[in-house]
Design an enzyme around this catalytic site. Structure first.
Site, short mmCIF file in Angstrom:
data_model
loop_
_atom_site.label_atom_id
_atom_site.label_comp_id
_atom_site.label_asym_id
_atom_site.label_seq_id
_atom_site.Cartn_x
_atom_site.Cartn_y
_atom_site.Cartn_z
N LYS A 1 0.81 -1.22 0.00
CA LYS A 1 0.00 0.00 0.00
C LYS A 1 0.84 1.27 0.00
O LYS A 1 2.03 1.25 0.27
CB LYS A 1 -1.01 -0.04 1.15
N ARG B 1 -3.68 -10.51 4.16
CA ARG B 1 -4.08 -10.40 2.75
C ARG B 1 -2.92 -9.79 1.99
O ARG B 1 -2.59 -8.61 2.19
CB ARG B 1 -5.34 -9.52 2.66
N1 HH2 Z 1 -7.53 -3.65 0.57
C1 HH2 Z 1 -7.84 -3.62 -0.74
C2 HH2 Z 1 -8.87 -4.41 -1.24
N2 HH2 Z 1 -9.56 -5.24 -0.44
N3 HH2 Z 1 -9.96 -6.13 1.70
C3 HH2 Z 1 -9.69 -6.16 3.02
N4 HH2 Z 1 -10.38 -6.97 3.83
N5 HH2 Z 1 -8.69 -5.39 3.56
C4 HH2 Z 1 -7.96 -4.54 2.81
O1 HH2 Z 1 -7.08 -3.84 3.36
C5 HH2 Z 1 -8.22 -4.48 1.40
C6 HH2 Z 1 -9.26 -5.29 0.88
C7 HH2 Z 1 -7.07 -2.73 -1.66
O2 HH2 Z 1 -5.99 -3.41 -2.21
P1 HH2 Z 1 -5.94 -4.14 -3.64
O3 HH2 Z 1 -7.00 -5.18 -3.77
O4 HH2 Z 1 -4.58 -4.66 -3.86
O5 HH2 Z 1 -6.18 -2.97 -4.68
P2 HH2 Z 1 -7.46 -2.41 -5.43
O6 HH2 Z 1 -8.46 -1.99 -4.42
O7 HH2 Z 1 -6.91 -1.25 -6.23
O8 HH2 Z 1 -8.01 -3.50 -6.31
#
Ligand code: HH2
Length: 254
Positions: free
Chosen positions: A199, A234
């Protein structure tokens, strides 16, 4: 928990898994590296991301969930929508990862009826508005009080298997993310999931603008969280995290 985003615009793996064969091979790789859960998402929730049409979200996630069923790991669907969660559960998912903390009024009743696992994350507003809402007097106290209140609502609706997640980067500044991470060891006794992998705050601390170059910083958070007793991490870099945890676990058990 290995992250598998089937989106054109996720901040780290956006655009890589839109082709079903690319998604299937990413799923196999994550499981081969040691993921126990695959988190399949069809909508980016990064700050400022645009909303995705429900049918488009379904079109992205359902084939990947169906294909991943044969891999022998748990499948989570990363969605804010009850309709997407319902169809994902029918397709073989057993966990709903809801970054909105139950904003869709259909979500708690659906999860309660399905009896599946549920990740309840803290955020404010929507991905489009959340960074304007990052104002707290006491970020740790307010985030965990809000989570406990939502957990009580979910339990009252019949949801049973709940993981709480402080929502790193969701309506939080770097200083607020660090305060929440620092405070994690105090949150023992509740099942917790943490998503800090690659992040932005890690990029700020390490000077890495490219999300793919934030592996070491992500590992530092993963080990801190493991030491704090966090149950599910995650992450994007499953192999590196599993190897770091193997050494941490040996030290913890010595
Ligand atoms: N962060 C993201 C997405 N889903 N779910 C949970 N439970 N906790 C988190 O911190 C979380 C999440 C954001 O990260 P990412 O999926 O890598 O990116 P994007 O939202 O751009 O798809």
């Amino acid at each position: 928990m290995g992250i598998l985003n089937v989106t054109p615009d996720s901040f780290s793996d956006g655009g890589r898994h839109l082709d079903p064969r690319a998604a299937a091979s990413a799923a196999e790789r994550l499981v081969g590296e040691g993921a126990a859960i695959l988190d399949v998402g069809g909508e980016s929730t990064r700050p400022g991301a645009a909303e995705v049409d429900v049918d488009e979200e379904l079109r992205r996630v359902l084939p990947v969930i169906r294909a991943a069923r044969s891999l022998g790991v748990a499948i989570s669907v990363d969605t804010r929508r009850a309709r997407v969660a319902a169809e994902a559960l029918d397709a073989g998912a057993t966990m709903v990862n809801d970054v909105s903390g139950g904003a869709d009024p259909g979500m708690f009743p659906l999860v309660a009826a399905a009896g599946c696992d549920y990740v309840l994350m803290h955020t404010r507003g929507t991905p489009a508005t959340m960074m304007g809402l990052a104002t707290y007097d006491d970020v740790c106290g307010e985030v965990w009080a809000a989570l406990e209140a939502r957990r009580a609502d979910a339990e009252a609706a019949g949801v049973r298997r709940i993981w709480l997640d402080p929502g790193i980067g969701f309506a939080k500044t770097t200083a607020q993310n660090l305060a929440l991470l620092h405070d994690l060891p105090r949150r023992t006794g509740v099942p917790v999931l943490l998503g800090a992998s690659r992040k932005r705050f890690i990029g700020e601390l390490t000077g890495q603008a490219d999300a793919g170059s934030r592996v070491e910083g992500s590992l530092a958070v993963a080990l801190w969280a493991a030491q704090a007793g966090v149950d599910i991490l995650r992450v994007h870099d499953v192999g590196a995290t599993v190897r770091a945890l193997a050494v941490w676990r040996a030290m913890a058990a010595a």
